[in-house]
Design an enzyme around this catalytic site. Structure first.
Site, PDB file in Angstrom:
ATOM      1  N   CYS A 121       0.798  -1.229   0.000  1.00 58.66           N
ATOM      2  CA  CYS A 121       0.000   0.000   0.000  1.00 58.66           C
ATOM      3  C   CYS A 121       0.828   1.275   0.000  1.00 58.66           C
ATOM      4  CB  CYS A 121      -0.944   0.004   1.198  1.00 58.66           C
ATOM      5  SG  CYS A 121      -2.144  -1.346   1.147  1.00 58.66           S
ATOM      6  N   CYS A 444       0.736   2.730   6.624  1.00 63.30           N
ATOM      7  CA  CYS A 444       1.155   1.354   6.864  1.00 63.30           C
ATOM      8  C   CYS A 444       1.042   0.579   5.562  1.00 63.30           C
ATOM      9  CB  CYS A 444       0.267   0.703   7.926  1.00 63.30           C
ATOM     10  SG  CYS A 444      -1.483   0.597   7.428  1.00 63.30           S
TER      11      CYS A 444
END
Length: 462
Positions: A121, A444
């Site tokens: 991500c 994250c």
């Protein structure tokens, strides 16, 4: 627990003091005292829920639209570019180097190299910091960096048993041999399979870990639903006020070619009553993550123009921001899969010589409301600071008033490969809208990875 030290390029402009007031760097930390790196601008296509408006498009199509929109927005001649870098997670084998294909499709000369990166991500974060390194070191003057994702176009495959048979099929020379080859396969072997969104190393999905993380930090279901409601309300207000239109480039989707210019992921009519009635998705029946307090499956693309300050000004372009310090961290994916920002943010502020009070804008990736709230709890915890960070007191008591004021991934959506570029673009735009100096971007990622970046407002910008 051991954690890698951050790598922190610190491009220092000639006409401004660098925010870095620390000269101590360990052997595995880097400080690139090169040319000033600026973000000229960034755009994204409207983010859409997967399986909808972009169903017939590839991630390539979305990336091409974002790159083309950025060139039109900035007026940069494509031949002025030195590189194109794009991030993606769920790659289509037909366009495995989607950066190259998107660059060519957007009209960038074939003499401009392009490459694709993947870091879950934070893939487009990696694309942007790779561009910053190229510029700071003098290897490039102008780079388009961003990312793309189409979860409507994930590659569909089959199990290992059938794949082996299909490879052996090339050697079959008779009908009898063909029948013999496929003997023994079960009906389940013939069922198509989509790629799983889970950790290969742990076998645990992000959502399952998100439930565990929320429980570890005492984040209640009510806390998560209230945070999700805040995200949607902020995004709805920013949309009404035209805040987000500055970063969106319209897309005309065939066959009707009606222009899309607004995200369809935002739910302005949601409420605590509606959110509280949604069932848990991952850990049933006691889990706290639902479809309402998690980021939706999303299709989208985003692109930024990263340049040397000197080159941008020479071409008559006014940058929006300086790209300052950044770091990447990694934790044990079994225990701390989504806690990356809790480690990255303190490291980054130390390296940049900044205090929490110096931060005017925060753009925080919202994978799940529980994940965001758990990280915020960790950052504000003396115990976490002592046990995990080796600090005497809490690292950062986050002011919620400066966090994701225009919405976040829960409301705006999360195309895996593109979210980082959206965060950076929004951070730069918010600095001007809110008259701030420093923005913190953090996220994250799968694999126990984390990232943080300091963006500084460019004073000469309109």
């Amino acid at each position: 627990m051991d954690h890698p030290s951050p790598q922190t390029p610190a491009p220092t402009p000639t006409n401004r003091p660098s925010p870095n007031r620390s000269s101590n760097h360990s052997s595995n930390q880097r400080s690139t005292d090169g040319r000033a790196v600026v973000l000229v601008d960034g755009v994204r296509v409207p983010f859409m829920r997967s399986g909808g408006h972009y169903l017939d498009l590839l991630a390539y199509d979305l990336a091409r639209s974002a790159v083309r929109g950025l060139l039109e927005r900035t007026g940069l001649e494509p031949a002025s570019l030195d590189r194109v870098i794009m991030g993606i997670v769920m790659q289509n084998p037909k366009t495995s180097n989607v950066a190259r294909e998107a660059a060519l499709g957007a009209g960038i000369p074939n003499s401009v190299p392009a490459y694709t990166v993947t870091m879950a991500c934070i893939s487009s974060n990696q694309a942007i910091t790779s561009a910053a390194e190229l510029v700071a070191s003098g290897q490039a003057d102008a780079v388009i960096a961003g990312g793309t994702e189409s979860l409507s176009d994930v590659p569909i495959g089959f199990g290992k048993a059938l794949r082996k048979k299909l490879y052996q099929l090339r050697k079959v020379e008779s009908v009898w041999a063909y029948r013999k080859l496929f003997r023994g396969l079960s009906l389940s072997d013939l069922v198509p399979r989509t790629p799983g969104i889970e950790e290969y190393s742990t076998g645990e999905s992000m959502g399952e870990y998100g439930d565990k993380l929320a429980a570890m930090f005492g984040v209640s279901r009510k806390d998560q639903d209230e945070y999700a409601l805040r995200s949607h309300q902020n995004a709805a207000r920013a949309t009404r006020e035209g805040k987000l239109s500055a970063e969106i480039t319209p897309v005309a989707v065939p066959p009707r070619f009606d222009p899309l210019d607004t995200d369809n992921t935002v739910r302005p009519d949601t409420s605590m009553d509606k959110l509280s009635k949604l069932p848990p998705v991952y850990v049933k029946p006691y889990g706290t993550i639902t479809a309402g307090n998690a980021s939706p499956l999303t299709d989208g693309a985003a692109a930024t123009l990263v340049m040397s300050e000197q080159k941008a000004l020479a071409l008559g372009l006014t940058p929006k921001a300086y790209l300052r310090h950044y770091c990447y961290v990694a934790q044990d994916p079994y225990e701390e899969l989504l806690l990356g920002p809790a480690y990255a943010v303190p490291k980054l502020l130390d390296e940049a010589g900044l205090e929490p009070g110096d931060i005017d804008v925060i753009e925080f990736h919202e994978a799940f409301a529980g994940q965001v709230l758990a990280v915020l709890t960790a950052l504000g915890s003396d115990t976490f600071a002592r046990d995990k960070l080796g600090r005497s007191s809490r690292a950062f008591e986050v002011d919620m008033d400066i966090l994701n004021r225009w919405g976040g991934s829960i409301s705006l959506g999360h195309p895996f490969g593109a979210t980082g570029a959206r965060l950076v673009t929004t951070a730069a735009n918010r600095l001007h809208d809110e008259d701030g100096q420093f923005a913190l971007v953090t996220a994250c990622a799968a694999g126990g990875l984390g990232h943080a970046l300091i963006v500084e407002r460019y004073e000469g910008s309109a």
